[in-house]
Design a protein around this motif. Structure first.
Motif, short mmCIF file in Angstrom:
data_model
loop_
_atom_site.label_atom_id
_atom_site.label_comp_id
_atom_site.label_asym_id
_atom_site.label_seq_id
_atom_site.Cartn_x
_atom_site.Cartn_y
_atom_site.Cartn_z
N PRO A 137 0.82 -1.22 0.00
CA PRO A 137 0.00 0.00 0.00
C PRO A 137 0.85 1.26 0.00
CG PRO A 137 0.03 -0.99 2.18
CD PRO A 137 0.73 -1.95 1.28
N ILE A 138 0.38 2.28 -0.72
CA ILE A 138 0.99 3.62 -0.70
C ILE A 138 0.10 4.49 0.17
CG2 ILE A 138 1.66 5.62 -2.08
CD1 ILE A 138 1.99 3.74 -4.47
N LYS A 139 0.64 4.94 1.29
CA LYS A 139 -0.15 5.72 2.24
C LYS A 139 0.26 7.19 2.21
CE LYS A 139 -0.72 1.75 5.36
NZ LYS A 139 -2.18 1.59 5.26
N LYS A 140 -0.71 8.07 2.30
CA LYS A 140 -0.44 9.50 2.29
C LYS A 140 -1.38 10.21 3.27
CE LYS A 140 1.47 10.05 -2.39
NZ LYS A 140 1.34 10.75 -3.68
N GLY A 141 -1.00 11.42 3.58
CA GLY A 141 -1.83 12.25 4.44
C GLY A 141 -1.58 12.01 5.91
N ILE A 142 -2.18 12.87 6.74
CA ILE A 142 -2.01 12.79 8.19
C ILE A 142 -2.53 11.48 8.74
CG2 ILE A 142 -2.68 13.85 10.39
CD1 ILE A 142 -2.81 16.52 8.91
N LEU A 143 -3.61 10.97 8.15
CA LEU A 143 -4.21 9.73 8.61
C LEU A 143 -3.60 8.50 7.94
CD1 LEU A 143 -7.96 10.84 8.71
CD2 LEU A 143 -6.31 10.77 10.60
N ALA A 144 -2.61 8.74 7.10
CA ALA A 144 -1.92 7.64 6.41
C ALA A 144 -2.91 6.71 5.71
CB ALA A 144 -1.04 6.87 7.38
N ARG A 145 -3.79 7.30 4.92
CA ARG A 145 -4.76 6.48 4.20
C ARG A 145 -4.12 5.91 2.93
NH1 ARG A 145 -10.24 10.23 4.60
NH2 ARG A 145 -10.55 9.97 6.86
#
Length: 543
Positions: free
Chosen positions: A295-303
Motif C-alpha cells: 500500500p501507498i499511504k499519504k496524508g495525516i491519517l496515512a490512508r
C-alpha cells in the motif's frame, strides 16, 4: 550528458600508490592483507583492480581514503599521493577535504553503507551540504538531477524512501548518485554494478564513462566482472594473495596474460548444465494467481491511496530435484516472489508446498515447515549476525527446531561447514573475519544443516568474482545431486542461471514475461525483453 568535443582532459598522475602494504593485528598475530602494491592513475583514465575475493582489492581501495579500522590496520610501508599530497598519516581535518569531495567511493554493500534511519534523499543532500555552499532550492534541484542521472524511476517519490524500501539495484544506484554529487576528481568504484542486471550495468558504466569524459575524472574500478573490466577500463592490475601479479593495458592483459593466475582468472566462467533431473518427479512447489501489493499511504491519517503491485498473478510449478531460475531487472519482483513463497511477506493467492496449501497457515502452523523451506539471502554480510560466531549462526536453526543435544549440534555444524568447503576449525570466528565468498558458503551451510527440501537462493553469486561463482555453482550442483534438493535460483546473471537451472521465468514489473525450459528460453526467446537480456549477456561474453 556528453563531454564537449573541445574539452581537454588534464594530463598527469592524480593518484600515485607506491610500495603500499597493509597488515591487520588479529589477536597477537599480524595478517598481511596487501604486500608492496603500486600503481598510477591519470586524470580521465580508468584502472581496474581485479582478483578473487580476499585478494586485497577492497583493502587497497579503502587505504586510499584511510578508511580502514586503524589502529587495528596499519601501513608498515608505502606511499599514497593524491595530486602530490601524502595521504598516509594525514591529519583527519585535512582528510575530510578529500573524502567525498575530491575523492568519492561507491561501496560494495549499499545496505550496510546507507543509514537506515534517513531517507535516501537526505543522505545525498548531506554530501552536498558538507562540501558546498549551496541553497536548499539548488540542493534539491541537484538531488533530482542526480537521481535521474542514475535512472531512478519517479525520483521525487524515491527521494523520500528509506533504504529498506528500495530494491538492491536501486540502493546501488543511490550510492552512485551520492558518490557523484560533488563531481570528484577520483571515483573509487568498489563493485559498483554488483546488484544490477546486465542491461542496467551497461547503462550505469556508460554513464560513469560519460561523466569521466566531461570532468576528466579518474576511476579506480574494483570488480570481479571481467566482461565489464575489459569493456570499460584502460589498464588492469590483477591481484592475488595481497600482491599485484600482473599489470598492463587491459586488452593486452586479456589477450596475452603471462601469469598463471591471470590465465586462470580470465578463463573462469560458470560452465556446464544443470544436474540431470527426473522429468516425472512430483511437483514440490506450486503457486496460483500469487499477488503481492504494497500500500501507498499519504496524508495525516496515512490512508491508502494506491498500491505498488510488486508481484502480479504469478503461476509457477517446481518439481522435486529441479531448479527454477528467476531472472529480470532490479525491481522486477524477483526477490519479493521468493519472500512470498517462504511466507516472509504477506501475499494473496495459492501457495502449495509438498501437496499442502500453506498460504493460509498462521505463524505457529508454519514453524514446522520452516525446516523444509530455507533461504540464502542476497547480502551474506547483512544476513549473518556480527555478534554470533559461525558455529552459532550455522547451528541456530538446528537448536530452534530441537534436532539434537549440544554434541549432536556441534557434529552437524562441522559436517555442514565441511560440505560447503569451509574449514570447521574456523567455526569460532565471526563473519567479518571471512571473505565475501566464504560468507556466502556459510549462508548456504546455515540453510543446509536442516536438510531442507527447497532452498530459495537470492542472488547467491552476485557479490562474488568469477572463479568463486564457478565454485559456488559447482557446490550447489553437488549438493543438489547428493540431497535431491530443489532450488529457486534468483539472479540477474544469465550465464550463472544457465549453468544451474532446468526451467526459467523472466520477470518484469512484477509479471512473468516468459516461462519455459532453459533451452527453450535461451535458444528461442519469444518476448522482446527476454531477447534484450540475452543479447546484453552475450555482448559482454564476446567483448
Amino acid at each position: 550528458m556528453n563531454a564537449p568535443d573541445n574539452k581537454t582532459v588534464p594530463q598527469g598522475n592524480v593518484l600515485e600508490v607506491s610500495n603500499l602494504s597493509v597488515n591487520f593485528k588479529v589477536y597477537n598475530d599480524l595478517v598481511w592483507a596487501v604486500k608492496h602494491v603500486g600503481f598510477e592513475l591519470k586524470r580521465g583514465e580508468t584502472l581496474a583492480l581485479v582478483g578473487e575475493s580476499g585478494c586485497g582489492k577492497t583493502v587497497t581501495a579503502l587505504s586510499i581514503l584511510q578508511l580502514l579500522p586503524y589502529p587495528i590496520a596499519s601501513h608498515p610501508g608505502g606511499s599514497i599521493r593524491i595530486d602530490g599530497h601524502q595521504i598516509i598519516h594525514m591529519p583527519i581535518q585535512e582528510l575530510r577535504k578529500f573524502r567525498g569531495n575530491r575523492v568519492s567511493m561507491i561501496f560494495q554493500e549499499p545496505m550496510t553503507s546507507l543509514n537506515p534511519l534517513h531517507t535516501v534523499g537526505q543522505q545525498i543532500l548531506e554530501s552536498l551540504y558538507l562540501h558546498r555552499r549551496i541553497s536548499h532550492e539548488s540542493a534539491n534541484k541537484r538531488l533530482i538531477e542526480l537521481l535521474n542521472m542514475v535512472r531512478i524511476p519517479d525520483p521525487e517519490e524515491k527521494a523520500k524512501a528509506y533504504p529498506h524500501e528500495l530494491s538492491g539495484g536501486q540502493r546501488q544506484r543511490i550510492m552512485i548518485a551520492m558518490a557523484l554529487a560533488n563531481e570528484p576528481d577520483i571515483l573509487i568504484a568498489d563493485e559498483p554494478t554488483t546488484a544490477l542486471d546486465v542491461t542496467i550495468q551497461a547503462q550505469i558504466l556508460d554513464l560513469l564513462k560519460s561523466l569521466q569524459k566531461r570532468m576528466g575524472m579518474a576511476i579506480l574500478l574494483v570488480s570481479h566482472d571481467l566482461g565489464l573490466v575489459r569493456r570499460y577500463s584502460d589498464k588492469v592490475s590483477i591481484m592475488s594473495q595481497g600482491e599485484i601479479v600482473e599489470s598492463g593495458p587491459t586488452e593486452h592483459v586479456f589477450r596475452r596474460p603471462s601469469h598463471p593466475y591471470s590465465k586462470q582468472l580470465i578463463d573462469a566462467e560458470p560452465r556446464g548444465l544443470a544436474v540431470p533431473a527426473d522429468a516425472g518427479a512430483p511437483v514440490l512447489l506450486e503457486t496460483n494467481q500469487l499477488n503481492v501489493w504494497f500500500p501507498i499511504k499519504k496524508g495525516i491519517l496515512a490512508r491508502t491511496v494506491d498500491y505498488v503491485k510488486a508481484v502480479r498473478d504469478i503461476d509457477i510449478r517446481v518439481k522435486s530435484g529441479h531448479t527454477l531460475g528467476v531472472v529480470g531487472e532490479s525491481g522486477s519482483g524477483k526477490t519479493t516472489l521468493g519472500l512470498a513463497i517462504l511466507r516472509l511477506i504477506r501475499s494473496k493467492g495459492v501457495i502449495r508446498f509438498n501437496e499442502q496449501r500453506i498460504d493460509h497457515l498462521n505463524l505457529k502452523q508454519l514453524r514446522p515447515l520452516r525446516r523444509e523451506i530455507q533461504m540464502v539471502f542476497q547480502d551474506p554480510y547483512g544476513s549473518l549476525s556480527p555478534r554470533m560466531s559461525i558455529a552459532e549462526i550455522v547451528g541456530e536453526g538446528y537448536q530452534i527446531h530441537r534436532l539434537g543435544n549440544a554434541e549432536k549440534q556441534e557434529e552437524a555444524v562441522v559436517k555442514a561447514l565441511m560440505e560447503v568447503g569451509i574449514d570447521p576449525a574456523s567455526r569460532h570466528r565471526y563473519p567479518h573475519e571471512f571473505s565475501g565468498g566464504q560468507r556466502q558458503r556459510i549462508a548456504i551451510a546455515r540453510a543446509l544443516i536442516l536438510k531442507p527440501k527447497l532452498i530459495v537462493l537470492d542472488e547467491p553469486t552476485s557479490a562474488l568474482d568469477r572463479t568463486v561463482q564457478s565454485q559456488i555453482v559447482d557446490l550447489l550442483r553437488t549438493l543438489q545431486t547428493q540431497y535431491r534438493l530443489t532450488y529457486i535460483f534468483i539472479s540477474h546473471d544469465l550465464s550463472v542461471v544457465k549453468a544451474i537451472s532446468h526451467d526459467l521465468i523472466v520477470m518484469k514489473s512484477g509479471k512473468i514475461m516468459e516461462y519455459g525450459t532453459v533451452d527453450q528460453v535461451f535458444k528461442d526467446p519469444q518476448d522482446t525483453y527476454t531477447q534484450s537480456l540475452i543479447n546484453a549477456a552475450f555482448f559482454r561474453q564476446i567483448h
